[in-house]
Design an enzyme around this catalytic site. Structure first.
Site, PDB file in Angstrom:
ATOM      1  N   HIS A  74      -0.054   3.891   1.172  1.00 25.68           N
ATOM      2  CA  HIS A  74      -0.254   4.543   2.474  1.00 25.68           C
ATOM      3  C   HIS A  74       0.882   4.191   3.438  1.00 25.68           C
ATOM      4  O   HIS A  74       1.221   4.967   4.314  1.00 25.68           O
ATOM      5  CB  HIS A  74      -1.593   4.132   3.080  1.00 25.68           C
ATOM      6  CG  HIS A  74      -2.758   4.836   2.457  1.00 25.68           C
ATOM      7  ND1 HIS A  74      -3.104   6.126   2.771  1.00 25.68           N
ATOM      8  CD2 HIS A  74      -3.647   4.439   1.521  1.00 25.68           C
ATOM      9  CE1 HIS A  74      -4.171   6.487   2.072  1.00 25.68           C
ATOM     10  NE2 HIS A  74      -4.513   5.468   1.292  1.00 25.68           N
ATOM     11  N   SER A  94       0.818  -1.210   0.000  1.00 29.71           N
ATOM     12  CA  SER A  94       0.000   0.000   0.000  1.00 29.71           C
ATOM     13  C   SER A  94       0.855   1.265   0.000  1.00 29.71           C
ATOM     14  O   SER A  94       1.823   1.378   0.760  1.00 29.71           O
ATOM     15  CB  SER A  94      -0.903   0.030   1.235  1.00 29.71           C
ATOM     16  OG  SER A  94      -1.510   1.297   1.358  1.00 29.71           O
ATOM     17  N   HIS A 133      -8.284   9.243  -3.214  1.00 32.48           N
ATOM     18  CA  HIS A 133      -6.891   8.864  -2.966  1.00 32.48           C
ATOM     19  C   HIS A 133      -5.932   9.686  -3.836  1.00 32.48           C
ATOM     20  O   HIS A 133      -5.959   9.600  -5.057  1.00 32.48           O
ATOM     21  CB  HIS A 133      -6.725   7.357  -3.243  1.00 32.48           C
ATOM     22  CG  HIS A 133      -5.350   6.830  -2.984  1.00 32.48           C
ATOM     23  ND1 HIS A 133      -5.027   6.032  -1.904  1.00 32.48           N
ATOM     24  CD2 HIS A 133      -4.192   6.977  -3.677  1.00 32.48           C
ATOM     25  CE1 HIS A 133      -3.747   5.718  -1.938  1.00 32.48           C
ATOM     26  NE2 HIS A 133      -3.225   6.271  -3.021  1.00 32.48           N
ATOM     27  N   GLU A 162     -10.714   5.383  -7.110  1.00 32.76           N
ATOM     28  CA  GLU A 162     -10.809   5.979  -5.770  1.00 32.76           C
ATOM     29  C   GLU A 162     -10.633   7.476  -5.941  1.00 32.76           C
ATOM     30  O   GLU A 162      -9.516   7.962  -6.097  1.00 32.76           O
ATOM     31  CB  GLU A 162      -9.703   5.434  -4.855  1.00 32.76           C
ATOM     32  CG  GLU A 162      -9.923   4.001  -4.431  1.00 32.76           C
ATOM     33  CD  GLU A 162      -8.898   3.524  -3.403  1.00 32.76           C
ATOM     34  OE1 GLU A 162      -8.085   4.330  -2.927  1.00 32.76           O
ATOM     35  OE2 GLU A 162      -8.929   2.329  -3.091  1.00 32.76           O
TER      36      GLU A 162
END
Ligand SMILES: [Zn+2]
Length: 257
Positions: free
Chosen positions: A181, A179, A229, A226
């Protein structure tokens, strides 16, 4: 003995009619003044908000799953902000981040703090004058794991096998170790209004951010659309990705050539 109390007869006072009439213009003027105030003309300029930059250094172990190799060393030649992480490319084996806390409490790599705050400030106008909220920034491997497992369980409840559920979950939530993130370069942004997402799609490149997962690129990014994002890639890459309407994977292929 009877005591007779003498009450004076209450005199019915006649209300003076002139009072409400006199008040009417005063009330009207007050209403107008209030409306003028509400319309924003007399609001004082909000003082510039200062966000205290809190630095938290962490060393992260990318720990790729499934025995897959970590990002190849050749990517070391690539600037940090172009690190590719997607469902086929895990995080580097180890890396270091200094985290900075942003309003709302989420954290990001400190190197993207300033461009991110600039972008969010600029986006306020299209977000009902509110600073857009970052609802997810840097994630630890544990956090990513729990999000991923939650998604898998969701599909299992619908009757899919573990394997099927895991594959389907990946389109929505990256597996731990895969990810952006976890890199600290990506944020999920919550808008007060959908206009914010249109604004971001048209303007984020000016601050070095890209709309990372457009619906038209799902085959290449491996992730479903998304709108919330955003990923930092630096201004140069972001401008090219925006102008050419390509995704990060395509951009990286191009600059390899
Ligand atoms: Zn995200």
């Amino acid at each position: 003995m009877e005591e007779k109390k003498q009450f004076g007869r209450r005199r019915q006072r006649r209300r003076r009619r002139s009072w409400p009439l006199l008040l009417l213009p005063v009330v009207l003027v007050l209403c107008l003044a209030a409306a003028y105030w509400v319309s924003g003309h007399t609001f004082p300029q909000e003082p510039a908000v200062e966000y205290p930059l809190q630095k938290i250094p962490v060393t992260v172990t990318g720990a790729p799953q499934d025995g897959k190799p970590a990002a190849e060393p050749e990517s070391a030649a690539m600037p940090w902000y172009l690190t590719l992480v997607n469902r086929w490319n895990p995080l580097p084996e180890t890396y270091e981040i200094t985290l900075a806390e942003i309003p709302g409490g989420e954290k990001v790599d400190e190197r993207i703090y300033e461009p991110l705050m600039e972008m969010l400030e600029a986006a306020k106008e299209d977000n009902w004058d509110q600073l857009p909220m970052v609802v997810s920034g840097y994630r630890t491997s544990e956090k990513q794991k729990s999000l991923y497992n939650d998604k898998i369980r969701e599909y299992q409840k619908q009757g899919y096998s573990v394997e099927e559920a895991a594959e389907m979950a990946k389109e929505w939530v990256a597996a731990p170790g895969y990810s952006e993130h976890q890199l600290g370069f990506a944020v999920d942004i919550n808008g007060a209004t959908y206009d914010l997402y249109f604004w971001l799609q048209e303007n984020s490149y000016k601050y070095g951010f890209i709309f990372r997962y457009p619906g038209s690129k799902t085959d290449i990014t491996g992730t479903a659309e998304e709108v919330w994002h955003y990923r930092y890639v630096g201004k140069e890459a972001a401008a090219e990705i925006y102008e050419q309407q390509i995704c990060l994977e395509e951009y990286l292929e191009r600059i390899k050539e």
